[in-house]
Design an enzyme around this catalytic site. Structure first.
Site, PDB file in Angstrom:
ATOM      1  N   ASP A  31      47.192  37.084  24.522  1.00 62.23           N
ATOM      2  CA  ASP A  31      47.325  37.913  25.723  1.00 62.23           C
ATOM      3  C   ASP A  31      46.314  37.485  26.784  1.00 62.23           C
ATOM      4  OD1 ASP A  31      48.473  39.830  27.262  1.00 62.23           O
ATOM      5  OD2 ASP A  31      47.847  41.544  26.038  1.00 62.23           O
ATOM      6  N   ARG A  32      46.667  37.779  28.046  1.00 60.61           N
ATOM      7  CA  ARG A  32      45.737  37.593  29.165  1.00 60.61           C
ATOM      8  C   ARG A  32      44.583  38.590  29.012  1.00 60.61           C
ATOM      9  NH1 ARG A  32      48.509  38.691  34.885  1.00 60.61           N
ATOM     10  NH2 ARG A  32      48.970  36.478  34.871  1.00 60.61           N
ATOM     11  N   THR A  62      48.330  43.730  47.675  1.00 63.06           N
ATOM     12  CA  THR A  62      49.052  43.827  46.401  1.00 63.06           C
ATOM     13  C   THR A  62      48.938  45.217  45.779  1.00 63.06           C
ATOM     14  OG1 THR A  62      48.953  43.044  44.115  1.00 63.06           O
ATOM     15  CG2 THR A  62      46.947  42.853  45.358  1.00 63.06           C
ATOM     16  N   ASP A  63      49.914  45.553  44.939  1.00 62.07           N
ATOM     17  CA  ASP A  63      49.838  46.817  44.188  1.00 62.07           C
ATOM     18  C   ASP A  63      48.761  46.747  43.103  1.00 62.07           C
ATOM     19  OD1 ASP A  63      51.125  45.056  42.447  1.00 62.07           O
ATOM     20  OD2 ASP A  63      52.852  46.345  42.063  1.00 62.07           O
ATOM     21  N   THR A 107      37.685  33.229  49.663  1.00 65.59           N
ATOM     22  CA  THR A 107      38.848  33.316  50.565  1.00 65.59           C
ATOM     23  C   THR A 107      39.270  34.765  50.799  1.00 65.59           C
ATOM     24  OG1 THR A 107      39.716  31.111  50.161  1.00 65.59           O
ATOM     25  CG2 THR A 107      41.329  32.801  50.708  1.00 65.59           C
ATOM     26  N   ASP A 139      40.685  26.303  57.423  1.00 70.50           N
ATOM     27  CA  ASP A 139      40.247  27.360  56.510  1.00 70.50           C
ATOM     28  C   ASP A 139      40.034  28.664  57.285  1.00 70.50           C
ATOM     29  OD1 ASP A 139      38.674  28.953  54.717  1.00 70.50           O
ATOM     30  OD2 ASP A 139      38.008  27.118  53.717  1.00 70.50           O
ATOM     31  N   SER A 168      45.742  33.655  44.839  1.00 73.27           N
ATOM     32  CA  SER A 168      46.686  34.717  44.475  1.00 73.27           C
ATOM     33  C   SER A 168      47.025  34.831  42.987  1.00 73.27           C
ATOM     34  CB  SER A 168      47.998  34.505  45.250  1.00 73.27           C
ATOM     35  OG  SER A 168      48.663  33.350  44.758  1.00 73.27           O
ATOM     36  N   PHE A 180      53.795  30.586  49.150  1.00 71.27           N
ATOM     37  CA  PHE A 180      55.097  31.135  48.737  1.00 71.27           C
ATOM     38  C   PHE A 180      55.614  32.198  49.719  1.00 71.27           C
ATOM     39  CE2 PHE A 180      56.660  34.751  45.870  1.00 71.27           C
ATOM     40  CZ  PHE A 180      58.001  34.449  46.073  1.00 71.27           C
TER      41      PHE A 180
HETATM   42  P1  NAD Z   1      50.209  31.580  47.436  1.00 72.87           P
HETATM   43  O1  NAD Z   1      49.092  31.331  46.472  1.00 72.87           O
HETATM   44  O2  NAD Z   1      51.563  31.033  47.127  1.00 72.87           O
HETATM   45  O3  NAD Z   1      49.815  31.025  48.886  1.00 72.87           O
HETATM   46  C1  NAD Z   1      48.553  31.200  49.438  1.00 72.87           C
HETATM   47  C2  NAD Z   1      48.452  30.304  50.663  1.00 72.87           C
HETATM   48  O4  NAD Z   1      47.166  30.518  51.261  1.00 72.87           O
HETATM   49  C3  NAD Z   1      48.540  28.805  50.341  1.00 72.87           C
HETATM   50  O5  NAD Z   1      49.375  28.168  51.280  1.00 72.87           O
HETATM   51  C4  NAD Z   1      47.102  28.327  50.482  1.00 72.87           C
HETATM   52  O6  NAD Z   1      47.006  26.962  50.871  1.00 72.87           O
HETATM   53  C5  NAD Z   1      46.573  29.266  51.548  1.00 72.87           C
HETATM   54  N1  NAD Z   1      45.115  29.424  51.499  1.00 72.87           N
HETATM   55  C6  NAD Z   1      44.349  29.679  50.406  1.00 72.87           C
HETATM   56  N2  NAD Z   1      43.058  29.742  50.755  1.00 72.87           N
HETATM   57  C7  NAD Z   1      42.996  29.543  52.099  1.00 72.87           C
HETATM   58  C8  NAD Z   1      41.943  29.511  53.043  1.00 72.87           C
HETATM   59  N3  NAD Z   1      40.670  29.699  52.679  1.00 72.87           N
HETATM   60  N4  NAD Z   1      42.254  29.309  54.338  1.00 72.87           N
HETATM   61  C9  NAD Z   1      43.535  29.116  54.729  1.00 72.87           C
HETATM   62  N5  NAD Z   1      44.573  29.126  53.870  1.00 72.87           N
HETATM   63  C10 NAD Z   1      44.306  29.337  52.580  1.00 72.87           C
HETATM   64  O7  NAD Z   1      50.253  33.153  47.619  1.00 72.87           O
HETATM   65  P2  NAD Z   1      51.503  34.120  47.851  1.00 72.87           P
HETATM   66  O8  NAD Z   1      52.104  34.448  46.536  1.00 72.87           O
HETATM   67  O9  NAD Z   1      52.357  33.565  48.921  1.00 72.87           O
HETATM   68  O10 NAD Z   1      50.764  35.424  48.362  1.00 72.87           O
HETATM   69  C11 NAD Z   1      50.570  35.658  49.754  1.00 72.87           C
HETATM   70  C12 NAD Z   1      49.807  36.962  49.919  1.00 72.87           C
HETATM   71  O11 NAD Z   1      50.552  38.025  49.322  1.00 72.87           O
HETATM   72  C13 NAD Z   1      48.441  36.958  49.225  1.00 72.87           C
HETATM   73  O12 NAD Z   1      47.528  37.624  50.057  1.00 72.87           O
HETATM   74  C14 NAD Z   1      48.671  37.749  47.956  1.00 72.87           C
HETATM   75  O13 NAD Z   1      47.499  38.412  47.540  1.00 72.87           O
HETATM   76  C15 NAD Z   1      49.749  38.735  48.405  1.00 72.87           C
HETATM   77  N6  NAD Z   1      50.633  39.195  47.317  1.00 72.87           N
HETATM   78  C16 NAD Z   1      51.355  38.309  46.575  1.00 72.87           C
HETATM   79  C17 NAD Z   1      52.218  38.790  45.588  1.00 72.87           C
HETATM   80  C18 NAD Z   1      53.083  37.865  44.782  1.00 72.87           C
HETATM   81  O14 NAD Z   1      53.828  38.349  43.901  1.00 72.87           O
HETATM   82  N7  NAD Z   1      53.061  36.560  44.996  1.00 72.87           N
HETATM   83  C19 NAD Z   1      52.322  40.161  45.347  1.00 72.87           C
HETATM   84  C20 NAD Z   1      51.544  41.026  46.117  1.00 72.87           C
HETATM   85  C21 NAD Z   1      50.725  40.534  47.121  1.00 72.87           C
HETATM   86  P1  TYD Z   2      52.370  36.715  37.103  1.00 73.31           P
HETATM   87  O1  TYD Z   2      53.623  36.075  37.611  1.00 73.31           O
HETATM   88  O2  TYD Z   2      51.180  35.866  36.850  1.00 73.31           O
HETATM   89  O3  TYD Z   2      52.033  37.907  38.098  1.00 73.31           O
HETATM   90  P2  TYD Z   2      50.916  39.098  37.970  1.00 73.31           P
HETATM   91  O4  TYD Z   2      49.929  38.747  36.939  1.00 73.31           O
HETATM   92  O5  TYD Z   2      50.337  39.077  39.344  1.00 73.31           O
HETATM   93  O6  TYD Z   2      51.690  40.338  37.661  1.00 73.31           O
HETATM   94  O7  TYD Z   2      52.711  37.459  35.740  1.00 73.31           O
HETATM   95  C1  TYD Z   2      53.710  38.458  35.661  1.00 73.31           C
HETATM   96  C2  TYD Z   2      53.678  39.041  34.271  1.00 73.31           C
HETATM   97  O8  TYD Z   2      54.073  38.030  33.328  1.00 73.31           O
HETATM   98  C3  TYD Z   2      52.297  39.493  33.829  1.00 73.31           C
HETATM   99  O9  TYD Z   2      52.441  40.662  33.015  1.00 73.31           O
HETATM  100  C4  TYD Z   2      51.787  38.347  32.985  1.00 73.31           C
HETATM  101  C5  TYD Z   2      53.040  37.795  32.350  1.00 73.31           C
HETATM  102  N1  TYD Z   2      53.055  36.339  32.079  1.00 73.31           N
HETATM  103  C6  TYD Z   2      53.429  35.861  30.824  1.00 73.31           C
HETATM  104  O10 TYD Z   2      53.755  36.636  29.893  1.00 73.31           O
HETATM  105  N2  TYD Z   2      53.426  34.513  30.618  1.00 73.31           N
HETATM  106  C7  TYD Z   2      53.079  33.633  31.591  1.00 73.31           C
HETATM  107  O11 TYD Z   2      53.069  32.414  31.336  1.00 73.31           O
HETATM  108  C8  TYD Z   2      52.717  34.140  32.893  1.00 73.31           C
HETATM  109  C9  TYD Z   2      52.319  33.203  34.009  1.00 73.31           C
HETATM  110  C10 TYD Z   2      52.723  35.496  33.091  1.00 73.31           C
END
Ligand code: NAD
Ligand code: TYD
Length: 357
Positions: A291-292, A134-135, A102, A61, A87, A13
């Site tokens: 809840d989670r 991440t935060d 990973t 990888d 992630s 993403f």
């Molecule tokens: P994502 O899960 O969408 O994408 C992860 C990518 O990494 C995928 O393309 C996957 O194929 C690749 N990958 C996984 N394992 C691998 C490996 N062993 N070798 C090579 N490639 C591998 O994640 P994202 O949401 O795009 O997050 C990207 C980064 O940002 C992560 O490090 C995540 O911790 C950080 N982050 C994400 C968020 C968020 O809201 N999505 C917030 C804070 C930080």
């Molecule tokens: P998420 O997008 O999984 O991000 P993170 O857990 O990294 O913050 O979830 C965002 C918030 O939404 C989190 O408080 C969990 C909640 N949530 C739901 O209530 N329902 C859902 O189906 C999902 C995926 C998340």
């Protein structure tokens, strides 16, 4: 001088948004994406670049040391932008081992490889290892706590955030021990195009389009600080071009919202923009579910260091970012439909058992 970037996780993403952003703003640079194409990786996200001579894609990888060593040399990499990770918190609760492999071992492998390469090249000061984190490493806030700063002690609560914390500590230690020019960024929850369907915003949007229940965990009072992915990319651009090695920068959207309010806003916008919804008003689909485990209550980011020192600030509000994001999902059903595989349905059943029981 043009950069040669190795972008790990560039088919995911944020990584794919970053690669697309980078070409729009720095077309002279070379980008090599290294991605294992797990369930979250999708080459379609990079389709616009397939014929760009400055772009290449390596399916592999980050834990493969030989592969990484060869890539750094062959492609004369100057900058690593490290996004690759497992992630998703809910998956880390179900199957934590992939997160350790990973996020911890993979990051360690990249750091070690980059250290040897950088030392062999006589330690060029302009080289960079950007570690995207991440935060969630800071743990959970109460409602009246001040937002996380770069000095907030680490207190990760999920296997996901613990594995990211471990990788942050390694990146930090490589600067302090070897002076490897690492920079760590800790950002809040991203959203935007190409977001995998398992995460809150795309999941709600897709379920509205399909007329399926909208599962809100617990009482829906948890708070997240939402960062539009394009704002995240512009922050990373500033950090890579102006940031100081050895530093950590927090990146936040200044958009704290309760989950239930966010879901209501998604429903309201979807009712306006999506034609022929199966259930309307779509907020009739909201369903509170179990809840989670260990669900963090609140995340909030203080990004004043980045704003003051590097002059960045986010542009999107939750409303403006959500409108663009939701419109993208409405306009691109073929993108998300192809991801609702049998494996995804199996995962969905495991997490959302309480919807069906
Ligand atoms: P994502 O899960 O969408 O994408 C992860 C990518 O990494 C995928 O393309 C996957 O194929 C690749 N990958 C996984 N394992 C691998 C490996 N062993 N070798 C090579 N490639 C591998 O994640 P994202 O949401 O795009 O997050 C990207 C980064 O940002 C992560 O490090 C995540 O911790 C950080 N982050 C994400 C968020 C968020 O809201 N999505 C917030 C804070 C930080
Ligand atoms: P998420 O997008 O999984 O991000 P993170 O857990 O990294 O913050 O979830 C965002 C918030 O939404 C989190 O408080 C969990 C909640 N949530 C739901 O209530 N329902 C859902 O189906 C999902 C995926 C998340």
């Amino acid at each position: 001088m043009s950069k040669h970037l190795l972008v790990t996780g560039g088919a995911g993403f944020i990584g794919s948004n970053f690669v697309n952003y980078w070409y729009e703003n720095h077309p002279q640079d070379k980008i090599i994406v290294l991605d294992a194409l797990t369930y979250a990786g999708n080459r379609q996200n990079l389709i616009n670049l397939e014929n760009n001579p400055n772009f290449s894609f390596i399916h592999g990888d980050i834990c493969d040391r030989q592969l990484v060593d060869n890539l750094l040399e062959k492609e004369k990499i100057t900058t690593i932008a490290h996004f690759a990770a497992e992630s998703h918190v809910d998956r880390s609760i179900l199957t934590p081992s992939a997160f350790i492999q990973t996020n911890v071992i993979g990051t360690f492998t990249l750091l070690e490889s980059f250290r040897h390469y950088w030392q062999k090249k006589n330690q060029p000061p302009e080289y960079r290892f950007l570690h995207v984190s991440t935060d969630e490493v800071y743990g959970s806030l109460d409602i009246n706590d001040p937002p996380f700063t770069e000095n907030t002690p680490y207190a990760p609560n999920s296997p996901y955030s613990a594995s990211k914390a471990g990788s942050d500590h390694l990146a930090r230690a490589y600067y302090h021990t070897y002076k490897l020019p690492t920079i760590i960024t800790n950002c809040s929850n991203n959203y935007g195009a190409y977001h995998f369907p398992e995460k809150l915003i795309p999941l709600m949007c897709i379920n509205i389009l399909l007329g399926k229940p909208l599962p809100v965990y617990g009482d829906g009072q948890n708070i997240r600080d939402w960062l539009y992915v394009q704002d995240h990319c512009s922050a990373l651009d500033v950090v890579l071009n102006k940031g100081k090695s050895g530093e950590t920068y927090n990146i936040g959207g200044n958009n704290e919202v309760k989950n239930i309010d966010l879901v209501q806003l998604i429903c309201q916008i979807m009712d306006e923009i999506a034609p022929n919804l199966p259930i309307k008003p779509s907020n009739e689909l909201i369903t509170y579910v179990k809840d989670r485990a260990g669900h963090d209550h609140r995340y909030a980011i203080d990004s004043s260091k980045l704003q003051k020192e590097l002059g960045w600030k986010p542009k999107a509000t939750v409303e403006s970012g959500l409108r663009k994001t939701l419109q993208w999902y409405v306009d691109n059903p073929q993108w998300w439909q192809s991801l609702l595989s049998a494996d995804y349905q199996k995962y969905y059943q495991q997490v959302y058992t309480t919807i069906n029981s």
